[in-house]
Design a protein around this motif. Structure first.
Motif: not given
Length: 292
Positions: A214-221
């Motif tokens: 979840r954190i990595l997805l937010v960072l990617w966005i």
């Protein structure tokens, strides 16, 4: 008394971070918002126009297209990034020979600058002098060859792939750290109970990595929606605006047309969109029912 003592200890450690945050994020953001309420001329003079720039954005087809392309870039790049990053991270955490060499190979592109990688892949994508289309022709697949950066259908995915290729090493390192932190006793218990490696991966490892993903997805966005360098160097927003993202449109409006107030309004709206998207994503994906 104890809580007050803890505060006195914590505040000195937080103070430098707060000062840097205010200096390099909050002040520029406030300053950008102030500029977005003004109309700048080529001579550097400005006048207050209130929300006129934001009103103009609502009817600007170029901005809507750039925003749509930005979301498409984020989605396409995310689909290209996370499945292979998870697979590579999982593979590198298995007892394989040459693990350090493979880690080096995966991480090596990260140390290259965006300009170098963009120019290299721009050459690779070239329809006649590059590597992909001539190789496909030699293999009898010439009918599938494209002008990868000249075709509106393939230009954005091609740039997204280049972005992912250059940065996937960072995500693999972070995911590898997540795999290494998984409790070994839980995995061994699953193996003793007869679970296959695929079942362990899908039903045990992935749920345990949910918060990290979840954190990595937010960072990617956050990262991908600010895309600029690869798009600007490889396509300049073309062909026919098919790769024009908010970052390149802002640059063109501000530098080429010297409409700094309008470009600043675009940036403020992008920050607002980022905050809304990441907040909703955190709310939707956050889970508090896992205990391990």
């Amino acid at each position: 008394m104890l809580r007050n003592a803890q505060r006195r200890i914590v505040i000195p450690f937080l103070l430098p971070a707060v000062v840097l945050l205010a200096l390099f994020f909050l002040y520029p953001l406030v300053r950008t918002f102030g500029i977005s309420l003004s109309d700048w001329t080529r001579t550097g003079a400005s006048r207050y126009v209130g929300g006129a720039n934001y009103t103009a954005l609502l009817s600007d087809p170029e901005y809507r297209t750039a925003l749509k392309n930005t979301f498409a870039f984020t989605f396409i790049g995310g689909c290209m990034l996370f499945p292979p990053a998870v697979a590579i991270a999982w593979a590198l955490n298995q007892p394989i020979r040459g693990e350090r060499f493979f880690r080096l190979v995966v991480f090596a592109p990260v140390v290259l600058s965006a300009a170098v990688v963009a120019l290299m892949w721009k050459f690779i994508y070239h329809p006649t002098l590059g590597l992909i289309s001539p190789a496909m022709a030699e293999l009898g697949l010439g009918g599938l060859a494209r002008e990868w950066l000249g075709d509106p259908l393939t230009a954005l995915p091609a740039v997204a792939f280049t972005t992912v290729w250059q940065g996937i090493g960072i995500w693999v390192v972070l995911l590898s750290a997540g795999f290494e932190r998984l409790p070994r006793d839980v995995l061994e218990a699953g193996r003793v109970d007869g679970a296959s490696e695929w079942r362990l991966f899908w039903s045990v490892m992935m749920p345990m990595l949910h918060d990290l993903l979840r954190i990595l997805l937010v960072l990617w966005i956050v990262q991908s929606m600010q895309a600029f360098a690869f798009v600007y160097i490889m396509t300049g927003g073309g062909p026919f605006g098919s790769t024009e993202v908010v970052g390149t449109l802002m640059y063109r409006i501000a530098i080429d047309q010297t409409e700094f107030g309008y470009a600043a309004a675009m940036g403020v709206v992008l920050v607002a969109v980022l905050l809304i998207v990441t907040t909703i994503l955190n709310k939707v994906l956050k889970r508090d029912d896992l205990e391990y």
